[in-house]
Design an enzyme around this catalytic site. Structure first.
Site, PDB file in Angstrom:
ATOM      1  N   ASP A  10     -61.164 -22.278 123.431  1.00 46.33           N
ATOM      2  CA  ASP A  10     -60.270 -23.080 124.367  1.00 46.33           C
ATOM      3  C   ASP A  10     -60.658 -22.402 125.360  1.00 46.33           C
ATOM      4  O   ASP A  10     -60.987 -21.261 126.144  1.00 46.33           O
ATOM      5  CB  ASP A  10     -58.828 -22.469 123.918  1.00 46.33           C
ATOM      6  CG  ASP A  10     -57.675 -22.789 125.402  1.00 46.33           C
ATOM      7  OD1 ASP A  10     -57.365 -23.775 125.832  1.00 46.33           O
ATOM      8  OD2 ASP A  10     -56.571 -22.891 124.666  1.00 46.33           O
ATOM      9  N   HIS A  36     -57.523 -25.585 121.215  1.00 47.44           N
ATOM     10  CA  HIS A  36     -56.644 -24.834 121.396  1.00 47.44           C
ATOM     11  C   HIS A  36     -55.670 -25.244 120.878  1.00 47.44           C
ATOM     12  O   HIS A  36     -55.565 -27.000 120.384  1.00 47.44           O
ATOM     13  CB  HIS A  36     -56.687 -25.773 122.828  1.00 47.44           C
ATOM     14  CG  HIS A  36     -55.393 -25.934 123.630  1.00 47.44           C
ATOM     15  ND1 HIS A  36     -55.152 -25.064 124.692  1.00 47.44           N
ATOM     16  CD2 HIS A  36     -54.226 -25.858 123.978  1.00 47.44           C
ATOM     17  CE1 HIS A  36     -53.568 -25.004 125.247  1.00 47.44           C
ATOM     18  NE2 HIS A  36     -53.360 -26.024 124.385  1.00 47.44           N
ATOM     19  N   SER A  59     -49.223 -23.241 126.131  1.00 46.30           N
ATOM     20  CA  SER A  59     -50.322 -24.558 126.811  1.00 46.30           C
ATOM     21  C   SER A  59     -48.886 -24.667 127.912  1.00 46.30           C
ATOM     22  O   SER A  59     -48.793 -23.752 128.563  1.00 46.30           O
ATOM     23  CB  SER A  59     -50.315 -26.149 125.752  1.00 46.30           C
ATOM     24  OG  SER A  59     -51.529 -26.538 126.972  1.00 46.30           O
TER      25      SER A  59
END
Length: 321
Positions: free
Chosen positions: A262, A294, A164
């Protein structure tokens, strides 16, 4: 009328609330697990503070269980995610994940804690992470301040990885490392970007399918980076027109891992496609996980798809180049 403590300006659901008077309320991601010996994996860890003097920046170093004849191991510098504003290396998802990853991969890992937005807006996280990488590089000749790195890390096999926001930071570290005047004194063999947080003003397919998520992401970046809120800033949109070419990426191999559900999925795919066709002289591969969202792997280490994602990371770190 002056803003009160109850006037909400922005909320990252379940994690963070920011009020119009500047007060920040952290809800989740604030728990802390201590470093030490992990009985399940045999991995040991320790914290090293004062990486950036006068700040809260620190690293947590992980060492797998060693045999008596163990040679030096690949070195992994890991940058945690959390939208630049939540989590730390001591947060349960990251501490548990690094224990498992280090045991699986047989690497020495350095997990970096950077100062977080909104109290410390970007580019602070980038600068803190670069300073931590320079600290790691100071051990290259075996005479750095931390004996564990001097004794056990193989500086011929250095990798960066992050998920991320951490994946975003890793990309930016590798771009900086690839400049002629970086002064890093460290060769990065490869980088792994897991569900990397990239964005842009023009929506891609996975964002078109979620207009509310796109609007939320647009506002989030402006909050994280008030001094440069442009969604096509190369730091958040590495493939933006007019930005630095990815051909300058300072490593030899890249792994991109994305998840089907995601909203960031197609940004990761686009990064893979552009990197593969820009003239960069390294090797790039992509791994796509079906049916997951995600950073799903952080929250159920026993999930078979999480295990597969970790095995691919381990293979990436240990493959002969």
């Amino acid at each position: 009328m002056a803003a009160t403590d109850n006037d909400l300006d922005f909320e990252l659901p379940t994690f963070l609330r920011i009020y119009k008077n500047g007060r920040v309320e952290r809800l989740e991601g604030i728990e802390s697990l201590p470093a030490g010996a992990d009985p399940q994996t045999g991995v040991t860890s320790k914290d090293v503070t004062d990486i950036v003097p006068g700040t809260e920046v620190y690293v947590r170093i992980y060492l797998p269980q060693l045999s008596s004849n163990t040679q030096k191991l690949p070195l992994l510098v890991y940058i945690h995610g959390g939208a630049f504003c939540v989590f730390s290396p001591s947060s349960a998802p990251y501490h548990n994940y690094l224990n498992a990853l280090v045991a699986e991969s047989q690497v020495v890992a350095v997990s970096v804690h950077y100062r977080r937005a909104p109290e410390h807006p970007l580019p602070v996280a980038y600068e803190d992470s670069w300073a931590a990488l320079q600290w790691v590089a100071s051990h290259r000749s075996g005479d750095g301040p931390e004996p564990l790195l001097n004794q056990h890390a193989d500086f011929r096999r250095v990798f960066l990885a992050g998920d991320s926001a951490g994946g975003n930071i890793v990309h930016n570290l590798a771009m900086r490392a690839g400049t002629a005047d970086a002064g890093l004194n460290l060769e990065i063999l490869g980088i792994a970007l897991v569900d990397p947080y990239f964005w842009g003003s023009d929506p891609v397919r996975s964002e078109l399918l979620d207009p509310d998520g796109k609007a939320f992401g647009d506002r989030l970046w402006r909050l994280l980076s008030p001094s440069c809120p442009d969604h096509d800033d190369p730091k958040i949109n590495p493939v933006a027109e007019g930005g630095p070419s990815l051909s300058g990426l300072g490593c030899g191999r890249v792994l991109v891992s994305v998840a089907e559900k995601d909203i960031l999925r197609d940004r990761g795919r686009l990064y893979f496609e552009v990197l593969g066709g820009c003239g960069w002289m390294g090797m790039v591969e992509i791994h796509e996980v079906e049916g997951e969202g995600h950073c799903f792997h952080l929250f159920d280490l026993n999930h078979e798809k999480a295990k597969d994602r970790m095995r691919r990371m381990s293979d990436f770190f240990n493959r002969q180049f």
